[in-house]
Design a protein around this motif. Structure first.
Motif, PDB file in Angstrom:
ATOM      1  N   SER A  71       4.815   3.149 -16.453  1.00 55.53           N
ATOM      2  CA  SER A  71       5.494   1.860 -16.557  1.00 55.53           C
ATOM      3  C   SER A  71       6.466   1.617 -15.405  1.00 55.53           C
ATOM      4  CB  SER A  71       6.253   1.775 -17.881  1.00 55.53           C
ATOM      5  OG  SER A  71       7.333   2.713 -17.919  1.00 55.53           O
ATOM      6  N   ILE A  72       6.536   2.553 -14.453  1.00 63.73           N
ATOM      7  CA  ILE A  72       7.452   2.404 -13.325  1.00 63.73           C
ATOM      8  C   ILE A  72       7.159   1.085 -12.599  1.00 63.73           C
ATOM      9  CG2 ILE A  72       8.150   3.385 -11.110  1.00 63.73           C
ATOM     10  CD1 ILE A  72       7.554   6.143 -12.258  1.00 63.73           C
ATOM     11  N   PRO A  73       8.143   0.194 -12.452  1.00 64.09           N
ATOM     12  CA  PRO A  73       7.897  -1.159 -11.917  1.00 64.09           C
ATOM     13  C   PRO A  73       7.133  -1.221 -10.603  1.00 64.09           C
ATOM     14  CG  PRO A  73      10.095  -1.038 -12.852  1.00 64.09           C
ATOM     15  CD  PRO A  73       9.548   0.367 -12.877  1.00 64.09           C
ATOM     16  N   PRO A  74       7.422  -0.379  -9.588  1.00 60.93           N
ATOM     17  CA  PRO A  74       6.701  -0.527  -8.313  1.00 60.93           C
ATOM     18  C   PRO A  74       5.183  -0.414  -8.440  1.00 60.93           C
ATOM     19  CG  PRO A  74       8.612   0.881  -8.027  1.00 60.93           C
ATOM     20  CD  PRO A  74       8.471   0.655  -9.501  1.00 60.93           C
ATOM     21  N   LEU A  75       4.691   0.250  -9.480  1.00 66.68           N
ATOM     22  CA  LEU A  75       3.249   0.390  -9.652  1.00 66.68           C
ATOM     23  C   LEU A  75       2.599  -0.898 -10.158  1.00 66.68           C
ATOM     24  CD1 LEU A  75       2.914   3.945 -11.237  1.00 66.68           C
ATOM     25  CD2 LEU A  75       2.371   3.261  -8.904  1.00 66.68           C
ATOM     26  N   HIS A  76       3.409  -1.831 -10.606  1.00 65.01           N
ATOM     27  CA  HIS A  76       2.857  -3.034 -11.233  1.00 65.01           C
ATOM     28  C   HIS A  76       3.146  -4.298 -10.431  1.00 65.01           C
ATOM     29  CE1 HIS A  76       1.871  -0.800 -14.917  1.00 65.01           C
ATOM     30  NE2 HIS A  76       2.978  -0.120 -14.657  1.00 65.01           N
ATOM     31  N   GLY A  97      13.673   8.762 -10.776  1.00 61.84           N
ATOM     32  CA  GLY A  97      13.224   9.263 -12.065  1.00 61.84           C
ATOM     33  C   GLY A  97      14.019  10.487 -12.495  1.00 61.84           C
ATOM     34  N   LYS A  98      14.259  10.616 -13.785  1.00 61.33           N
ATOM     35  CA  LYS A  98      15.086  11.734 -14.254  1.00 61.33           C
ATOM     36  C   LYS A  98      14.383  13.080 -14.098  1.00 61.33           C
ATOM     37  CE  LYS A  98      13.854  11.016 -19.165  1.00 61.33           C
ATOM     38  NZ  LYS A  98      14.408  10.702 -20.502  1.00 61.33           N
ATOM     39  N   TYR A  99      13.055  13.060 -13.898  1.00 60.19           N
ATOM     40  CA  TYR A  99      12.329  14.309 -13.675  1.00 60.19           C
ATOM     41  C   TYR A  99      11.940  14.488 -12.203  1.00 60.19           C
ATOM     42  CZ  TYR A  99      11.956  14.174 -18.757  1.00 60.19           C
ATOM     43  OH  TYR A  99      12.247  14.121 -20.089  1.00 60.19           O
ATOM     44  N   THR A 123       0.830  -1.206   0.000  1.00 57.78           N
ATOM     45  CA  THR A 123       0.000   0.000   0.000  1.00 57.78           C
ATOM     46  C   THR A 123       0.866   1.258   0.000  1.00 57.78           C
ATOM     47  OG1 THR A 123      -1.776  -1.148   1.188  1.00 57.78           O
ATOM     48  CG2 THR A 123      -1.785   1.257   1.264  1.00 57.78           C
ATOM     49  N   LEU A 124       1.887   1.277   0.856  1.00 58.41           N
ATOM     50  CA  LEU A 124       2.790   2.431   0.908  1.00 58.41           C
ATOM     51  C   LEU A 124       3.509   2.621  -0.422  1.00 58.41           C
ATOM     52  CD1 LEU A 124       4.144   4.660   2.628  1.00 58.41           C
ATOM     53  CD2 LEU A 124       5.863   2.954   3.279  1.00 58.41           C
ATOM     54  N   GLN A 125       3.934   1.535  -1.017  1.00 54.49           N
ATOM     55  CA  GLN A 125       4.645   1.581  -2.291  1.00 54.49           C
ATOM     56  C   GLN A 125       3.779   2.199  -3.383  1.00 54.49           C
ATOM     57  OE1 GLN A 125       6.994  -1.943  -3.351  1.00 54.49           O
ATOM     58  NE2 GLN A 125       5.790  -2.091  -5.228  1.00 54.49           N
ATOM     59  N   LEU A 126       2.539   1.776  -3.479  1.00 59.28           N
ATOM     60  CA  LEU A 126       1.643   2.326  -4.495  1.00 59.28           C
ATOM     61  C   LEU A 126       1.398   3.809  -4.251  1.00 59.28           C
ATOM     62  CD1 LEU A 126      -0.928  -0.605  -4.755  1.00 59.28           C
ATOM     63  CD2 LEU A 126       0.825   0.014  -6.423  1.00 59.28           C
ATOM     64  N   GLU A 147       5.664   9.658  -8.239  1.00 61.45           N
ATOM     65  CA  GLU A 147       6.741   9.523  -9.222  1.00 61.45           C
ATOM     66  C   GLU A 147       6.179   9.388 -10.636  1.00 61.45           C
ATOM     67  OE1 GLU A 147      10.343   9.531  -8.508  1.00 61.45           O
ATOM     68  OE2 GLU A 147       9.160  10.643  -7.047  1.00 61.45           O
ATOM     69  N   ALA A 148       5.095   8.634 -10.775  1.00 60.03           N
ATOM     70  CA  ALA A 148       4.482   8.473 -12.094  1.00 60.03           C
ATOM     71  C   ALA A 148       3.959   9.803 -12.619  1.00 60.03           C
ATOM     72  CB  ALA A 148       3.354   7.443 -12.029  1.00 60.03           C
ATOM     73  N   LEU A 149       3.384  10.603 -11.725  1.00 57.91           N
ATOM     74  CA  LEU A 149       2.861  11.910 -12.133  1.00 57.91           C
ATOM     75  C   LEU A 149       3.987  12.842 -12.560  1.00 57.91           C
ATOM     76  CD1 LEU A 149       0.213  12.476  -9.323  1.00 57.91           C
ATOM     77  CD2 LEU A 149      -0.268  12.153 -11.741  1.00 57.91           C
ATOM     78  N   VAL A 150       5.037  12.913 -11.756  1.00 58.75           N
ATOM     79  CA  VAL A 150       6.137  13.826 -12.054  1.00 58.75           C
ATOM     80  C   VAL A 150       6.844  13.437 -13.340  1.00 58.75           C
ATOM     81  CG1 VAL A 150       8.397  14.618 -11.254  1.00 58.75           C
ATOM     82  CG2 VAL A 150       6.488  14.488  -9.652  1.00 58.75           C
ATOM     83  N   ASN A 151       6.992  12.126 -13.564  1.00 56.44           N
ATOM     84  CA  ASN A 151       7.737  11.646 -14.727  1.00 56.44           C
ATOM     85  C   ASN A 151       6.850  11.275 -15.904  1.00 56.44           C
ATOM     86  OD1 ASN A 151      10.779  11.217 -13.872  1.00 56.44           O
ATOM     87  ND2 ASN A 151       9.536  10.633 -12.099  1.00 56.44           N
TER      88      ASN A 151
END
Length: 390
Positions: free
Chosen positions: A268-273, A353-355, A251-254, A260-264
């Motif tokens: 496809s970021i692995p922790p989301l999957h 993430g690079k961004y 739960t914390l990971q998601l 991170e997904a929003l900023v970048n």
């Protein structure tokens, strides 16, 4: 993201086509489907409710139409959201968690509620999330479904024209948002605070932080109390993780990687999957550590030797609960991950993430330097730091 709504008042959900959600539908970011529950009845009166077993006032929504709706919508494996006064509170963290789903199906109840067997059945075939807007009762679930939708979809990458708008909002850092002002500088005897017009960005940031804390103390002191329970720079206890921590870690990971997904702009970021089995495997493969505050898991980090480079200690999954960011927890976790590195370690590495500018600043302050940027939507960026000899 696909959103389905089951209601006996489908017109109630027409606002979903307005403003930013409407634009998101037009652009293909959202797919909306509203279903009339009465279409799943088979008597001439299109009956959806009946008297409660055990007696009592009001009516209860019948299981048969709702069950047929669940079958028709093929909800197996998706997330079913049921607005109800008896649900868990809607928070920014829950909204961020729901924003990671590919599909949400809302069951909008009425009367005295939905037959419990429908909820039990839904939980057997889907993820069931019962959610409440607050400690009060509405006539039905439609208003709550609209509110949950607004809270969730605005967090989807590409929904907001300016993703930075999501950064400094109420509840993103455990505090209410500071007051905001625009032109003119004076209006009806009220003036904009001079600090905001002075051009000193450090002073502005400090003023906003102070205002946010004062507003939170006056209006929502419970939020400050929750933060105080979590301790501070010297109050965090970092301990090894166990398999029992895996559900909360997931739960914390998601919650953390939505940001991170929003900023970048990268889903496809692995922790989301990952799923629960992946988190359990990670606990086995990595030296994983967690922090709890008032019984709640609020932070984690992990480390391991790089298989082909035994002198390199890889640090990963540095996570602090969104409502506790800015309170020193991330720094404590990062320092702990370096401190527990085994003998023979010559360098530390980590990726972000690079961004992810906030992360990059934090890691550079800690002595890490960028050594490589990988070829992907969000990189990632590889950072390295030599281990100091004591």
């Amino acid at each position: 993201m696909r959103l389905d709504y089951v209601s006996i008042f489908p017109d109630y959900l027409a606002p979903l086509r307005l403003s930013l959600p409407g634009k998101a539908v037009a652009s293909g970011l959202l797919e909306l489907h509203v279903h009339d529950l009465r279409d799943f009845t088979h008597d001439r009166h299109r009956t959806v409710d009946d008297t409660p077993y055990g007696g009592g006032a009001g009516m209860v929504m019948k299981p048969e139409p709702l069950g047929e709706a669940l079958d028709t919508l093929e909800v197996d494996g998706v997330t079913v959201v049921v607005p109800t006064p008896s649900g868990r509170p809607l928070t920014q963290a829950l909204a961020a968690d729901l924003a990671t789903r590919e599909r949400l199906v809302f069951l909008c109840g009425r009367y005295e509620g939905i037959d419990q067997r429908v909820l039990d059945h839904a939980a057997e075939r889907a993820e069931l999330v019962e959610v409440s807007l607050g400690d009060y009762v509405l006539n039905g679930g439609e208003v709550a479904a609209l509110a949950v939708t607004e809270a969730v979809v605005r967090l989807l990458p590409g929904f907001m024209g300016n993703a930075a708008s999501l950064v400094e909002e109420s509840h993103t850092d455990g505090l209410l948002e500071y007051p905001v002002y625009t032109k003119p500088a004076a209006w009806r005897g009220h003036e904009v605070p001079p600090v905001l017009m002075g051009g000193n960005h450090g002073a502005i940031a400090a003023w906003r932080e102070e205002q946010a804390r004062e507003r939170t103390a006056a209006r929502r002191p419970d939020l400050l109390h929750a933060s105080a329970l979590a301790g501070g720079d010297d109050g965090w206890e970092v301990v090894p993780a166990s398999p029992a921590d895996a559900p909360e870690l997931l739960t914390l990971q998601l919650a953390c990687w939505v940001t991170e997904a929003l900023v970048n702009e990268d889903l496809s970021i692995p922790p989301l999957h990952e799923d629960l089995d992946d988190v359990l495997a990670g606990i086995e493969e990595w030296d994983t550590y967690v922090v709890r505050a008032a019984g709640r898991l609020v932070g984690s980090v992990r480390g391991r030797r790089v298989p082909d480079e035994p002198a390199t200690w890889e640090i990963g999954r540095l996570m602090a609960a969104p409502d506790l960011r800015g309170r020193g927890l991330g720094r404590v976790l990062l320092e702990h991950a370096q401190r527990v590195a085994p003998a023979g370690t010559e360098r530390f590495t980590l990726v972000t993430g690079k961004y992810s500018e906030a992360n990059l600043r934090r890691y550079k302050r800690a002595g890490f330097r960028v050594v490589e940027t990988y070829d992907g939507p969000s990189g990632p960026v590889l950072l390295s730091k030599p281990r100091r000899r004591r």
